[in-house]
Scaffold this motif. Structure first.
Motif, PDB file in Angstrom:
ATOM      1  N   ASP A   1       0.829  -1.214   0.000  1.00 10.25           N
ATOM      2  CA  ASP A   1       0.000   0.000   0.000  1.00 10.25           C
ATOM      3  C   ASP A   1       0.863   1.263   0.000  1.00 10.25           C
ATOM      4  OD1 ASP A   1      -2.200  -1.604   0.039  1.00 10.25           O
ATOM      5  OD2 ASP A   1      -2.580  -1.406   2.182  1.00 10.25           O
ATOM      6  N   THR A   2       1.967   1.221   0.746  1.00 13.17           N
ATOM      7  CA  THR A   2       2.844   2.394   0.812  1.00 13.17           C
ATOM      8  C   THR A   2       3.495   2.676  -0.536  1.00 13.17           C
ATOM      9  OG1 THR A   2       3.325   1.868   3.140  1.00 13.17           O
ATOM     10  CG2 THR A   2       4.805   3.414   2.031  1.00 13.17           C
ATOM     11  N   VAL A   3       4.029   1.638  -1.177  1.00 16.77           N
ATOM     12  CA  VAL A   3       4.672   1.817  -2.484  1.00 16.77           C
ATOM     13  C   VAL A   3       3.638   2.248  -3.527  1.00 16.77           C
ATOM     14  CG1 VAL A   3       5.935   0.662  -4.338  1.00 16.77           C
ATOM     15  CG2 VAL A   3       6.518   0.195  -1.953  1.00 16.77           C
ATOM     16  N   ALA A   4       2.435   1.663  -3.452  1.00 16.02           N
ATOM     17  CA  ALA A   4       1.384   2.035  -4.405  1.00 16.02           C
ATOM     18  C   ALA A   4       1.024   3.515  -4.271  1.00 16.02           C
ATOM     19  CB  ALA A   4       0.152   1.170  -4.187  1.00 16.02           C
TER      20      ALA A   4
ATOM     21  N   LEU B   1       3.012   5.982  -3.102  1.00 16.20           N
ATOM     22  CA  LEU B   1       4.123   6.796  -3.593  1.00 16.20           C
ATOM     23  C   LEU B   1       4.228   6.741  -5.112  1.00 16.20           C
ATOM     24  CD1 LEU B   1       6.826   5.996  -0.891  1.00 16.20           C
ATOM     25  CD2 LEU B   1       5.468   8.077  -1.132  1.00 16.20           C
ATOM     26  N   GLN B   2       3.929   5.579  -5.680  1.00 20.89           N
ATOM     27  CA  GLN B   2       3.955   5.467  -7.138  1.00 20.89           C
ATOM     28  C   GLN B   2       2.883   6.352  -7.766  1.00 20.89           C
ATOM     29  OE1 GLN B   2       3.655   1.454  -8.584  1.00 20.89           O
ATOM     30  NE2 GLN B   2       4.059   2.017 -10.702  1.00 20.89           N
ATOM     31  N   SER B   3       1.736   6.456  -7.104  1.00 18.14           N
ATOM     32  CA  SER B   3       0.683   7.333  -7.626  1.00 18.14           C
ATOM     33  C   SER B   3       1.120   8.796  -7.625  1.00 18.14           C
ATOM     34  CB  SER B   3      -0.594   7.167  -6.797  1.00 18.14           C
ATOM     35  OG  SER B   3      -0.426   7.702  -5.482  1.00 18.14           O
ATOM     36  N   GLN B   4       2.003   9.168  -6.695  1.00 17.00           N
ATOM     37  CA  GLN B   4       2.494  10.541  -6.635  1.00 17.00           C
ATOM     38  C   GLN B   4       3.532  10.836  -7.712  1.00 17.00           C
ATOM     39  OE1 GLN B   4       0.963  12.700  -4.429  1.00 17.00           O
ATOM     40  NE2 GLN B   4      -0.258  10.832  -4.199  1.00 17.00           N
TER      41      GLN B   4
ATOM     42  N   LEU C   1       9.192  -4.147  -5.767  1.00 21.20           N
ATOM     43  CA  LEU C   1       8.112  -3.168  -5.903  1.00 21.20           C
ATOM     44  C   LEU C   1       8.661  -1.754  -6.051  1.00 21.20           C
ATOM     45  CD1 LEU C   1       5.609  -4.475  -3.194  1.00 21.20           C
ATOM     46  CD2 LEU C   1       5.365  -4.649  -5.663  1.00 21.20           C
ATOM     47  N   LEU C   2       9.711  -1.440  -5.294  1.00 25.45           N
ATOM     48  CA  LEU C   2      10.311  -0.118  -5.368  1.00 25.45           C
ATOM     49  C   LEU C   2      10.920   0.127  -6.743  1.00 25.45           C
ATOM     50  CD1 LEU C   2      12.094  -0.004  -1.888  1.00 25.45           C
ATOM     51  CD2 LEU C   2       9.959   1.093  -2.507  1.00 25.45           C
ATOM     52  N   VAL C   3      11.640  -0.876  -7.256  1.00 27.03           N
ATOM     53  CA  VAL C   3      12.276  -0.733  -8.568  1.00 27.03           C
ATOM     54  C   VAL C   3      11.220  -0.552  -9.653  1.00 27.03           C
ATOM     55  CG1 VAL C   3      13.711  -1.900 -10.284  1.00 27.03           C
ATOM     56  CG2 VAL C   3      14.322  -2.008  -7.864  1.00 27.03           C
ATOM     57  N   GLN C   4      10.159  -1.335  -9.589  1.00 28.97           N
ATOM     58  CA  GLN C   4       9.088  -1.218 -10.585  1.00 28.97           C
ATOM     59  C   GLN C   4       8.415   0.154 -10.524  1.00 28.97           C
ATOM     60  OE1 GLN C   4       6.465  -4.521  -9.843  1.00 28.97           O
ATOM     61  NE2 GLN C   4       8.082  -6.039 -10.160  1.00 28.97           N
ATOM     62  N   ALA C   5       8.289   0.697  -9.315  1.00 30.52           N
ATOM     63  CA  ALA C   5       7.638   2.005  -9.176  1.00 30.52           C
ATOM     64  C   ALA C   5       8.448   3.111  -9.847  1.00 30.52           C
ATOM     65  CB  ALA C   5       7.437   2.323  -7.693  1.00 30.52           C
TER      66      ALA C   5
END
Length: 518
Positions: free
Chosen positions: A243-246, A248-251, A284-288
């Motif tokens: 949820d956290t990565v999702a 931040l990715q939206s931002q 997940l971080l790399v993909q974001a």
């Protein structure tokens, strides 16, 4: 005088804790007019200094505070009472993590929660609407600590989650928002320890509050405050990583450049904790970050490179980060091209109008190149998973001319990778005894002449590529061609000694045999 008296009692409690505590409890129960604020101040200091020794007195202390709650009238006394609630509740949370260090029988979470809950309800019902700034900060600290304590009992979870919007809303209510962040940080720390189910959209609400604070350019946040906000996101990432990565990715898709940069900085803050778990979080971080690799903003480009640098300092075994590595070379090449154009345009302008040569634009590209070089210089190939990530794909950047400026750190990385391969073999397993190791994607016919040309063109000086290129050739000599291995084993060390100035190059060793044309 009250502060001095309080400090004396705290010092005395080091050897006579029970006597001091019993005396304070007598004064606490006997208070009519709440005039002896030093009793509350001392109780708070005792809980802060001797947390575990205060635990047997929790029940009577909370009962006394609940009994005289209606007598609290002045702001000063209210702040003192809130300080007692905050420090004693933190002492309880500390005990719950370290109860085995105590000699008295273990006390359970339900005992503490039953004592704290009536006080929590009174604070929620009577003190949350206070307007005084100092009182707001005191109430906020007490609320964050008690919310953390009540997380230990399932029956109180609902009331805790109901107060979380109030806690986040204090960012708009108090002047010094550092106190809100400290309270949120403490709450998240306890939340990560109890391991309970988090309501939907909780991570989004907390992430939004923190991200807005960092993105608000009208606020001058201190370094301490920024660090505390970043730690909040790290804790949130440990509690609910997806949820956290999702969020931040939206931002990263926000139109605001500042919002994208802040999101990338927060993703960078998550790298360490994600790498420690070695789970799916790092992937997940790399993909974001992939979605902003082509972002034209210089600030975003620098933020991506800083993220890459942090990522490459951790274990990269559980993620595929090659695109981020390749991006380093792409950004260096683009900066070099822009720098050439900027210098040409500046020279044209200087000749046409006689203006001064502006260095601002050029310096921006130079700084970007320096960051790319710094990432390669600081790259540690011994980090877990680095060999598999970089070898042999990194060799493709040796030959193209646009990457010559990166050849010094690139040669160092490749040499260390080749030496590790020679010492340890392929990470995927032992090769067949008669099989030749498949090291190159770059053709041998291109690699050797390219490196030899570098040695001939720029062998000297601190910035010269000769020595790094020779060391790389020495490490790869057995793989360039079967016939050159033994010859280069003699010739290359001799050339290195000459370039390093340790052994003079004697002319007679370079003279050709008589009768041969020059």
């Amino acid at each position: 005088v009250q502060t001095a008296a309080s400090d004396v009692l705290v010092a005395l409690a080091r050897l006579h804790f029970e006597s001091v505590m019993c005396e304070l409890q007598c004064h606490l129960r006997a208070l009519g007019e709440i005039s002896q604020d030093f009793v509350f101040i001392t109780l708070g200091k005792l809980a802060s200094s001797y947390a575990l020794r205060c635990i047997p007195f929790v029940g009577m202390t909370f009962f006394a505070l609940h009994t005289m709650r209606s007598q609290v009238s002045s702001s000063r006394t209210l702040c003192a009472v809130c300080s007692v609630l905050e420090q004693w509740t933190k002492a309880i949370n500390f005990y719950l993590r370290n109860w085995e260090k105590c000699t008295f029988p273990r006390m359970r979470e339900v005992q503490f929660c039953s004592s704290a809950y009536p006080l929590f309800c009174h604070v929620v019902g009577s003190w949350l609407g206070c307007e005084d700034e100092e009182v707001k900060q005191a109430v906020l600290g007490a609320m964050a600590a008690m919310m953390g304590l009540l997380l230990h009992e399932e029956e109180h979870h609902k009331c805790v989650w109901e107060q979380l919007p109030w806690l986040l809303g204090q960012y708009q209510q108090v002047q010094d928002t550092l106190w809100v962040t400290k309270g949120l940080h403490y709450f998240l720390k306890i939340l990560g320890e109890v391991e309970i189910i988090i309501p939907k959209d909780t991570a989004k609400a907390i992430g939004t509050a923190v991200h807005n604070q960092l993105s608000d350019e009208t606020k001058q946040l201190s370094g301490e405050h920024r660090s505390e906000l970043s730690s909040c996101v790290q804790l949130l990432g440990q509690i609910c990583p997806e949820d956290t990565v999702a969020f931040l990715q939206s931002q990263l898709g926000d139109r605001s450049e500042v919002a994208r940069v802040v999101a990338l900085d927060l993703l960078r803050a998550l790298v360490r904790s994600a790498a420690a778990k070695e789970g799916q979080s790092l992937s997940l971080l790399v993909q974001a970050v992939h979605c902003v690799l082509r972002d034209p903003s210089r600030k975003v480009v620098r933020a991506v490179l800083r993220f890459t640098q942090e990522l490459l300092s951790c274990s990269v075994q559980s993620c595929s980060a090659w695109d981020l590595v390749a991006n380093i070379f792409i950004k260096f090449d683009q900066a070099s091209s822009r720098l050439v154009r900027a210098e040409r345009d500046a020279w044209t302008s200087l000749c046409a109008w006689g203006g001064n040569l502006s260095q601002a634009k050029a310096q921006e590209e130079i700084d970007l190149q320096a960051l790319c070089l710094d990432i390669l210089h600081s790259l540690d190939v011994s980090v877990r998973g680095m060999t598999k990530l970089l070898w042999p794909r990194l060799l493709q950047y040796v030959v193209p001319g646009q990457y010559t400026g990166m050849l010094v750190p690139l040669s160092r990385c490749l040499r260390e990778l080749a030496e590790r391969q020679q010492r340890a073999g392929d990470e995927d397993g032992e090769e067949e005894p008669d099989a030749k190791p498949r090291l190159f994607r770059t053709p041998r016919a291109q690699l050797s002449p390219a490196l030899r040309q570098v040695v001939a063109a720029a062998p000297h000086g601190s910035g010269g590529c000769g020595i790094p290129a020779l060391r790389l050739l020495q490490a790869l000599s057995g793989e360039i061609h079967d016939a050159v291995g033994m010859v280069w084993a003699v010739k290359i060390p001799f050339l290195l000694c000459y370039l390093e100035g340790t052994v003079p190059l004697r002319r007679k060793r370079l003279e050709r045999p008589k009768g041969r044309q020059e």
